[in-house]
Design a protein around this motif. Structure first.
Motif, PDB file in Angstrom:
ATOM      1  N   ILE A  70     -55.063 -25.981  -3.414  1.00  0.00           N
ATOM      2  CA  ILE A  70     -55.516 -25.820  -4.815  1.00  0.00           C
ATOM      3  C   ILE A  70     -56.909 -25.191  -4.827  1.00  0.00           C
ATOM      4  CG2 ILE A  70     -56.186 -27.051  -6.928  1.00  0.00           C
ATOM      5  CD1 ILE A  70     -54.012 -29.183  -6.135  1.00  0.00           C
ATOM      6  N   LEU A  71     -57.797 -25.751  -4.009  1.00  0.00           N
ATOM      7  CA  LEU A  71     -59.168 -25.216  -3.971  1.00  0.00           C
ATOM      8  C   LEU A  71     -59.161 -23.763  -3.496  1.00  0.00           C
ATOM      9  CD1 LEU A  71     -61.043 -28.340  -2.566  1.00  0.00           C
ATOM     10  CD2 LEU A  71     -61.259 -27.365  -4.864  1.00  0.00           C
ATOM     11  N   GLY A  72     -58.234 -23.457  -2.614  1.00  0.00           N
ATOM     12  CA  GLY A  72     -58.134 -22.085  -2.097  1.00  0.00           C
ATOM     13  C   GLY A  72     -57.754 -21.078  -3.175  1.00  0.00           C
ATOM     14  N   ARG A  73     -57.188 -21.584  -4.277  1.00  0.00           N
ATOM     15  CA  ARG A  73     -56.805 -20.667  -5.364  1.00  0.00           C
ATOM     16  C   ARG A  73     -57.932 -20.480  -6.377  1.00  0.00           C
ATOM     17  NH1 ARG A  73     -52.257 -24.186  -5.756  1.00  0.00           N
ATOM     18  NH2 ARG A  73     -50.876 -23.580  -4.085  1.00  0.00           N
ATOM     19  N   ILE A  74     -59.031 -21.212  -6.211  1.00  0.00           N
ATOM     20  CA  ILE A  74     -60.131 -21.097  -7.180  1.00  0.00           C
ATOM     21  C   ILE A  74     -61.287 -20.337  -6.535  1.00  0.00           C
ATOM     22  CG2 ILE A  74     -61.682 -22.332  -8.737  1.00  0.00           C
ATOM     23  CD1 ILE A  74     -59.823 -24.768  -8.467  1.00  0.00           C
ATOM     24  N   GLU A  75     -61.655 -19.258  -7.164  1.00  0.00           N
ATOM     25  CA  GLU A  75     -62.789 -18.486  -6.645  1.00  0.00           C
ATOM     26  C   GLU A  75     -63.924 -18.607  -7.650  1.00  0.00           C
ATOM     27  OE1 GLU A  75     -61.855 -14.300  -6.324  1.00  0.00           O
ATOM     28  OE2 GLU A  75     -63.992 -13.821  -6.353  1.00  0.00           O
ATOM     29  N   GLY A  76     -65.024 -19.219  -7.245  1.00  0.00           N
ATOM     30  CA  GLY A  76     -66.163 -19.351  -8.139  1.00  0.00           C
ATOM     31  C   GLY A  76     -67.080 -18.139  -8.002  1.00  0.00           C
ATOM     32  N   THR A  77     -67.545 -17.622  -9.130  1.00  0.00           N
ATOM     33  CA  THR A  77     -68.423 -16.453  -9.053  1.00  0.00           C
ATOM     34  C   THR A  77     -69.241 -16.307 -10.335  1.00  0.00           C
ATOM     35  OG1 THR A  77     -68.482 -14.056  -8.724  1.00  0.00           O
ATOM     36  CG2 THR A  77     -66.648 -14.881  -9.985  1.00  0.00           C
ATOM     37  N   SER A  78     -70.345 -15.557 -10.236  1.00  0.00           N
ATOM     38  CA  SER A  78     -71.057 -15.181 -11.460  1.00  0.00           C
ATOM     39  C   SER A  78     -70.961 -13.661 -11.647  1.00  0.00           C
ATOM     40  CB  SER A  78     -72.513 -15.656 -11.386  1.00  0.00           C
ATOM     41  OG  SER A  78     -73.096 -15.221 -10.176  1.00  0.00           O
ATOM     42  N   ASP A  79     -70.061 -13.050 -10.879  1.00  0.00           N
ATOM     43  CA  ASP A  79     -69.902 -11.597 -10.927  1.00  0.00           C
ATOM     44  C   ASP A  79     -68.745 -11.238 -11.877  1.00  0.00           C
ATOM     45  OD1 ASP A  79     -69.373  -8.972 -10.520  1.00  0.00           O
ATOM     46  OD2 ASP A  79     -68.859  -9.158  -8.387  1.00  0.00           O
ATOM     47  N   TRP A  80     -69.080 -10.683 -13.033  1.00  0.00           N
ATOM     48  CA  TRP A  80     -68.082 -10.413 -14.062  1.00  0.00           C
ATOM     49  C   TRP A  80     -67.155  -9.247 -13.715  1.00  0.00           C
ATOM     50  CZ3 TRP A  80     -67.896 -12.543 -19.311  1.00  0.00           C
ATOM     51  CH2 TRP A  80     -68.716 -13.670 -19.457  1.00  0.00           C
ATOM     52  N   SER A  81     -67.556  -8.421 -12.763  1.00  0.00           N
ATOM     53  CA  SER A  81     -66.713  -7.256 -12.456  1.00  0.00           C
ATOM     54  C   SER A  81     -65.372  -7.713 -11.873  1.00  0.00           C
ATOM     55  CB  SER A  81     -67.416  -6.310 -11.481  1.00  0.00           C
ATOM     56  OG  SER A  81     -67.541  -6.954 -10.219  1.00  0.00           O
ATOM     57  N   ARG A  82     -65.345  -8.974 -11.378  1.00  0.00           N
ATOM     58  CA  ARG A  82     -64.097  -9.491 -10.808  1.00  0.00           C
ATOM     59  C   ARG A  82     -63.009  -9.680 -11.881  1.00  0.00           C
ATOM     60  NH1 ARG A  82     -62.275  -9.839  -7.509  1.00  0.00           N
ATOM     61  NH2 ARG A  82     -61.967 -11.790  -6.451  1.00  0.00           N
ATOM     62  N   LEU A  83     -63.442  -9.620 -13.153  1.00  0.00           N
ATOM     63  CA  LEU A  83     -62.488  -9.919 -14.225  1.00  0.00           C
ATOM     64  C   LEU A  83     -61.507  -8.782 -14.510  1.00  0.00           C
ATOM     65  CD1 LEU A  83     -64.820 -11.800 -16.707  1.00  0.00           C
ATOM     66  CD2 LEU A  83     -63.217 -12.729 -15.052  1.00  0.00           C
ATOM     67  N   SER A  84     -61.717  -7.633 -13.868  1.00  0.00           N
ATOM     68  CA  SER A  84     -60.815  -6.500 -14.135  1.00  0.00           C
ATOM     69  C   SER A  84     -59.400  -6.777 -13.622  1.00  0.00           C
ATOM     70  CB  SER A  84     -61.369  -5.239 -13.480  1.00  0.00           C
ATOM     71  OG  SER A  84     -61.451  -5.466 -12.088  1.00  0.00           O
ATOM     72  N   GLU A  85     -59.264  -7.798 -12.769  1.00  0.00           N
ATOM     73  CA  GLU A  85     -57.940  -8.060 -12.162  1.00  0.00           C
ATOM     74  C   GLU A  85     -57.075  -9.023 -12.965  1.00  0.00           C
ATOM     75  OE1 GLU A  85     -58.707  -9.988  -8.475  1.00  0.00           O
ATOM     76  OE2 GLU A  85     -60.291  -8.577  -7.956  1.00  0.00           O
ATOM     77  N   VAL A  86     -57.655  -9.702 -13.970  1.00  0.00           N
ATOM     78  CA  VAL A  86     -56.927 -10.866 -14.477  1.00  0.00           C
ATOM     79  C   VAL A  86     -56.038 -10.564 -15.686  1.00  0.00           C
ATOM     80  CG1 VAL A  86     -58.725 -12.411 -13.608  1.00  0.00           C
ATOM     81  CG2 VAL A  86     -58.762 -11.696 -16.005  1.00  0.00           C
ATOM     82  N   ASP A  87     -54.987 -11.379 -15.821  1.00  0.00           N
ATOM     83  CA  ASP A  87     -54.047 -11.228 -16.937  1.00  0.00           C
ATOM     84  C   ASP A  87     -54.426 -12.115 -18.119  1.00  0.00           C
ATOM     85  OD1 ASP A  87     -52.085  -9.759 -15.252  1.00  0.00           O
ATOM     86  OD2 ASP A  87     -51.985 -11.690 -14.215  1.00  0.00           O
ATOM     87  N   LEU A  88     -55.120 -13.208 -17.816  1.00  0.00           N
ATOM     88  CA  LEU A  88     -55.434 -14.191 -18.858  1.00  0.00           C
ATOM     89  C   LEU A  88     -56.828 -14.756 -18.603  1.00  0.00           C
ATOM     90  CD1 LEU A  88     -54.373 -16.284 -21.132  1.00  0.00           C
ATOM     91  CD2 LEU A  88     -53.952 -17.788 -19.205  1.00  0.00           C
ATOM     92  N   VAL A  89     -57.642 -14.801 -19.667  1.00  0.00           N
ATOM     93  CA  VAL A  89     -58.971 -15.402 -19.554  1.00  0.00           C
ATOM     94  C   VAL A  89     -59.051 -16.563 -20.544  1.00  0.00           C
ATOM     95  CG1 VAL A  89     -61.463 -15.035 -19.794  1.00  0.00           C
ATOM     96  CG2 VAL A  89     -59.995 -13.145 -19.088  1.00  0.00           C
ATOM     97  N   VAL A  90     -59.606 -17.666 -20.090  1.00  0.00           N
ATOM     98  CA  VAL A  90     -59.884 -18.773 -21.013  1.00  0.00           C
ATOM     99  C   VAL A  90     -61.393 -18.956 -21.061  1.00  0.00           C
ATOM    100  CG1 VAL A  90     -59.528 -21.208 -21.545  1.00  0.00           C
ATOM    101  CG2 VAL A  90     -57.731 -19.923 -20.350  1.00  0.00           C
ATOM    102  N   GLU A  91     -61.950 -18.806 -22.237  1.00  0.00           N
ATOM    103  CA  GLU A  91     -63.402 -19.004 -22.392  1.00  0.00           C
ATOM    104  C   GLU A  91     -63.664 -20.455 -22.763  1.00  0.00           C
ATOM    105  OE1 GLU A  91     -66.122 -20.310 -24.952  1.00  0.00           O
ATOM    106  OE2 GLU A  91     -64.516 -19.285 -26.041  1.00  0.00           O
ATOM    107  N   ALA A  92     -64.567 -21.106 -22.008  1.00  0.00           N
ATOM    108  CA  ALA A  92     -64.924 -22.507 -22.310  1.00  0.00           C
ATOM    109  C   ALA A  92     -66.430 -22.685 -22.111  1.00  0.00           C
ATOM    110  CB  ALA A  92     -64.132 -23.463 -21.425  1.00  0.00           C
TER     111      ALA A  92
END
Ligand SMILES: NC(=O)c1ccc[n+]([C@@H]2O[C@H](COP(=O)([O-])OP(=O)(O)OC[C@H]3O[C@@H](n4cnc5c(N)ncnc54)[C@H](O)[C@@H]3O)[C@@H](O)[C@H]2O)c1
Length: 678
Positions: A70-92
């Motif tokens: 589970i932890l291996g599937r979570i990548e923590g970052t403050s780099d927003w450029s990584r968001l170009s890959e995602v299908d769904l974003v949840v803002e919290a």
């Protein structure tokens, strides 16, 4: 209908909610990027997740290697450029409109134009957040409930520009991560907080006006709503100021009725928690309970009048999100229309608010609540079981409504897809119904329920148009039998199939002993029913129990393709296993009888699968095993209709055995059954 698939997600804000949402997504097998302002905050969020998962290991909910995965599937970052890959974003992020707008502006810059953007705002309009993005039509509200890794409820909120496609994609994504979505309009408080917050504030008003003290209100509320914590304790746990802010928003946007009473403001100003001490005064029960019920009856009916949500979703919200045992409309139906109207009137009178139309016009039978619905999914007519909080378990009402809805669906003259809301396809039947009727000596009701179900299932296959079971999750007992009765079964990788009945003193009575062998072969059917072994989708496909396994996003397309082949020809039991790996199971269960296996005469040849099977059979009801065996053997050579009639005809025999009451009640009581050994 959506072919949208969530392959990669992101959560913005690694605080209390964001970390929990990311944890849930990763737990369900989907990679997630967790973003916060800086690395320290990201690490803090990851730390919260790690701690919670560790607690899960201690409580044996997870194995250490699962936690690593589970932890291996979570990548923590403050780099927003990584968001170009995602299908769904949840803002919290913080509940601050300007901060949220900045975040959505940045999301607009970094995300793909087709990505779905969701906000977890509790108090702002989704449209205001969406307005700052280049693609507001792909923005939805995704309002989760604390703790989001544990509480299944999510409100999916469309605003005026959200396209149907985006809304449905967001909805499907929530199902894919194991959530129970309900729909909401972009309205203050959405669905659940709209009645939950007044439930809190009206409790404070009861205190303020001297109707009762805190201890009495706590006691009466817990009793009336059958819940573990009353309103004051809940405010203490979730934060008294949060209740006040939420009420302020509702009061400002809707009506002064919703605004926080002075006593609540004073409590917040004092910085203290509510003092819950004291003895409840039972003479005040009615006054408190009627007022709180009336509050919920008024607000829930009003929000349905305003088309914020449906009756069904409003009820699901209470049961799943707040863990009430009954939703507002079930409660209305329980107390009766006239009394419910009086209770609501007592609450709104002094505010001069009108009675909502839904409640005002309800007849003596109450407010209809649908548990099975007719709709459309792509080119197919859909029939859906809508009891997600009970894993869509079958009961008299569900079966009655399904009969009705199916006949309407057939009239549309198109192929049909049968599915269930939430995580499960259909997980068996309401066990309490069986227990209650056995205890009351009313077996005919059990027979009637089963016979009605059997009649419905007999109409599912071989019609002019195909019926496809869309098994996205658990298909257990009667659910697996329902799927087997359809022409085709499409499963997601998360689907599982099992026939646990002999473990609770009965046999599968909706075709399990007859349709199953005609699909997978008699010996494998025996193995499944005798052991209760639950099969994952891959294994189910291997033995021919289902026709296809496709990813979550492909489910609807696969159902359409299979449906286009027309209804399935009548199935003939195979004479050999479909997959070689199943040969030992096949040979074993074609060689040995139940009695030979139970008396230790069967040779497992050291095969671990067979040894496990023998061991499992030792914990089942031998009465149920023998009856199932008889039905398997006698039914095998009969035409299907006669074989099914035989299965039904033996129902009384199995239910009249002491093992049935013992097995069924043990399940409700959460203990191991003690079957009569013979
Ligand atoms: N707490 C609840 O019970 C609850 C329930 C439902 C919805 N919500 C909503 O969820 C949201 C988050 O609530 P919370 O309780 O998790 O808050 P929180 O304060 O615990 O977490 C907010 C996180 O967002 C981060 N953040 C702030 N600005 C950011 C930015 N520009 N970019 C990236 N990260 C940023 C903060 O550093 C912090 O880690 C709020 O909108 C709240 O209304 C909360």
């Amino acid at each position: 209908m959506s072919k949208f698939e969530v392959r990669k997600t992101a959560v913005i804000g690694a605080g209390n909610m964001g970390s929990g949402i990311a944890q849930k997504i990763a737990t369900e097998g989907i990679p997630v990027i967790l973003v916060d302002l800086d690395d320290e905050k990201v690490q803090r969020g990851l730390g919260i997740i790690r701690d919670l998962l560790q607690q899960g290991v201690e409580r044996r909910l997870f194995r250490p290697e699962q936690v690593e995965a589970i932890l291996g599937r979570i990548e923590g970052t403050s780099d927003w450029s990584r968001l170009s890959e995602v299908d769904l974003v949840v803002e919290a992020v913080f509940e601050d409109l300007e901060v949220k707008k900045q975040v959505f502006q940045r999301l607009g810059e970094h995300c793909r134009p087709d990505a779905i953007l969701g906000t977890n705002t509790s108090s702002f309009y989704v449209r205001d957040v969406a307005a700052v993005t280049p693609h507001p039509e792909r923005v939805v509200g995704l309002h989760y409930f604390y703790h989001p890794a544990k509480n299944r409820l999510v409100e999916v909120i469309g605003h005026e520009k959200t396209t149907d496609e985006a809304f449905q994609a967001a909805w499907a994504a929530q199902e894919a991560i194991g959530k129970t979505p309900i729909g909401s309009a972009d309205a203050p408080g959405f669905v659940v907080n709209r009645y939950f917050v007044p439930w809190l504030t009206e409790s404070v008003k009861l205190l303020e006006t001297g109707v009762a003290d805190i201890a009495t209100i706590e006691w009466a509320a817990k009793k009336a709503f059958r819940i573990g914590m009353g309103p004051f304790e809940l405010m203490n746990v979730t934060g008294v100021p949060i209740a006040m802010h939420a009420a302020d928003t509702l009061g400002r946007e809707l009506h002064s009725f919703y605004a926080p009473p002075e006593t609540l403001r004073q409590q917040v100003a004092s910085g203290e928690l509510w003092n819950l001490d004291g003895e409840a005064d039972s003479s005040k029960y009615e006054a408190v309970a009627n007022h709180l019920l009336g509050t919920v009856f008024y607000v829930a009916s009003q929000l349905v009048d305003e088309e914020v949500a449906t009756v069904e979703d409003t009820d699901i919200g209470a049961r799943v999100g707040l863990r009430w045992s009954l939703g507002p409309f079930q409660l209305i139906n329980k107390v009766g229309t006239e009394k419910a109207q009086q209770m609501a009137q007592g609450v709104i009178e002094s505010y001069g608010l009108p009675m909502p139309k839904l409640l005002a016009e309800a007849g003596p039978d109450g407010i209809p609540i649908s548990l099975a619905s007719l709709g459309q999914r792509g080119s197919l007519t859909s029939v859906w079981v809508d009891r997600p909080d009970a894993m869509n378990a079958l009961n008299e009402e569900v079966v009655g409504q399904l009969v009705e809805v199916f006949s309407q669906a057939r009239q549309q003259g198109r192929p049909i897809v049968l599915g269930g809301s939430g995580k499960a396809f259909i997980a068996g039947a309401d066990i309490k119904f069986f227990v209650d009727n056995l205890r009351a000596n009313t077996f005919p009701r059990i027979y009637q329920f089963t016979a009605t179900g059997a009649k419905l299932l007999a109409t599912l296959s071989g019609g002019d148009h195909a019926v496809v079971a869309r098994a996205q999750g658990l298909a257990l007992g009667g659910g697996a039998e329902t799927a087997l009765a359809c022409d085709w079964i499409v499963a997601s990788p998360k689907a599982s199939f099992g026939f646990p009945e002999t473990g609770i003193g009965i046999y599968p009575g909706l075709g399990g002993t007859q349709r199953l062998p005609r699909r997978v072969g008699l010996p494998i059917a025996k193995y499944l029913v005798y052991t209760g072994q639950i099969l994952g989708a891959k294994q189910a496909l291997e033995i021919g129990l289902c026709d296809q396994v496709v990813s979550f996003g492909e489910l609807d397309g696969a159902c359409e393709r299979l449906a286009s082949q027309g209804s399935a020809p009548e199935r003939q039991a195979p004479s050999a296993p479909q997959a070689k790996a199943w040969q030992p199971v096949w040979d074993f269960f074609s060689t040995y009888s139940v009695d030979q296996i139970l008396s230790g005469q069967a040779d497992t040849q050291g095969n671990p699968v067979l040894e496990k099977a023998v061991k499992k059979m030792g914990s089942k009801s031998s009465v149920a095993l023998r009856l199932a065996e008889r039905l398997f053997n006698e039914g095998a050579d009969l035409p299907l209709a006669d074989a099914l009639a035989l299965e039904l005809a033996n129902l009384e025999e199995v239910f009249s055995s002491p093992d049935a009451l013992e097995g069924l009640s043990s399940l409700i009581e959460g203990r191991r059954p003690a079957f009569v050994t013979t």
